[in-house]
Design an enzyme around this catalytic site. Sequence first.
Site, PDB file in Angstrom:
ATOM      1  CG  ASN A   1      -5.298   1.448  12.414  1.00  0.00           C
ATOM      2  OD1 ASN A   1      -4.126   1.772  12.366  1.00  0.00           O
ATOM      3  ND2 ASN A   1      -5.742   0.763  13.462  1.00  0.00           N
TER       4      ASN A   1
ATOM      5  CB  ALA B   1      -8.422   7.874   5.238  1.00  0.00           C
ATOM      6  N   GLY B   2     -11.027   7.852   7.265  1.00  0.00           N
ATOM      7  CA  GLY B   2     -12.180   8.655   7.631  1.00  0.00           C
ATOM      8  C   GLY B   2     -13.368   7.895   8.176  1.00  0.00           C
TER       9      GLY B   2
ATOM     10  N   GLY C   1      -8.038   9.200  10.393  1.00  0.00           N
ATOM     11  CA  GLY C   1      -8.246   9.285  11.832  1.00  0.00           C
ATOM     12  C   GLY C   1      -9.297  10.274  12.275  1.00  0.00           C
TER      13      GLY C   1
ATOM     14  CE  LYS D   1      -3.152   2.817   2.628  1.00  0.00           C
ATOM     15  NZ  LYS D   1      -3.636   3.152   3.982  1.00  0.00           N
TER      16      LYS D   1
END
Length: 263
Positions: free
Chosen positions: A213, A191-192, A165, A104
Site C-alpha cells: 500500500n 508489509a515493508g 510502511g 485478511k
Amino acid sequence: MPRNTEKLIIADKQYNSRLLVGTGKYRDFNETRDAIVMSGAEIVTVAIRRVNIGQNANEPSLLEVLPPSKFTILPNTAGCYNAKEAVRTLRLARELLDGHALVKLEVLADDSTLFPNMPETIIAAKELVADGFQVMVYCTDDPIQAKALEEIGCVAVMPLASLIGSGMGILNPWNLDIILDRATVPVLVDAGIGTASDAAIAMELGCDGVLMNTAIAKAKNPVLMASAMKKAVEAGREAYRAGRMAKKIYQASASSPSEGKIT
C-alpha cells in the site's frame, strides 16, 4: 506447494495478477482508483475501520470507484489489537459485502511497530475459520507460526518483509525461504516493500504474490509507481520460473566460447 502454476490461486479462485494493493493513504478516491487500475491488481484490500464501504451511509463509499463487480474486495482488520476486535470487524465486513468470505486478518501488537500480535492472531484465526471465513493472515516471518496458521485452515499466509510502511524491503530472505519450502498454501509478502526492486526480489524468492500500500500511495507519483510495481512483480515471477544461474564465488565464466577465436 508447487509454485510453478501459471495463475495465483487463493481459496480455489484464480487470479491473473500476483500484485495485491491497499487503498489507504491516497489523496482521494480518484487517485486510489487511478493507481489501482494502473497496477493491474484484482484483489484490493480495505481497512474496514478506516475506509467507508457502506458502514457510513452519508459518506462517499470506496465501492463507488472500485466496484466489487470488477475487483475482489479483501476486507482487513488494520487497527485491531486483539482477537475480539478483529473477529467483530470481519463479521461486520461480511454483512456489508453480502456474505463475502475472503478476508485478511491482521492483529497488531502496538501502534508504533505495527508488528503482528501472534497469540491474538492465532486465536482470531481459529474462530474465523470455524465461522466459515477464508482467512489470509498477516504474520511474522517465523516459519513455525506460519505453518501453525496454515494448519488452522488459513488459505494464505502473509509474512512481513519488514515493518508496515517502513519501505525497508526484505530483511530476512532466509526465513521466507523456509516458509516457502514448508507451506502448502500461497505465501504472499505483506508489509515493508519500498520500491520495485523489493517486489521483484520477493517474487524471485518464489513468493506467490506481494501485497503493498504505502510504497505506491506515498510515492511522489503513485500512478507511475503502480505501473512500476506491476512490471516488477511480473519480472520477478518470470525470473523465478526461469531459474537463475548458479552463483560462483571467485570464479568468472566468459559469456563467449573460447573455441574459434580470431588469432
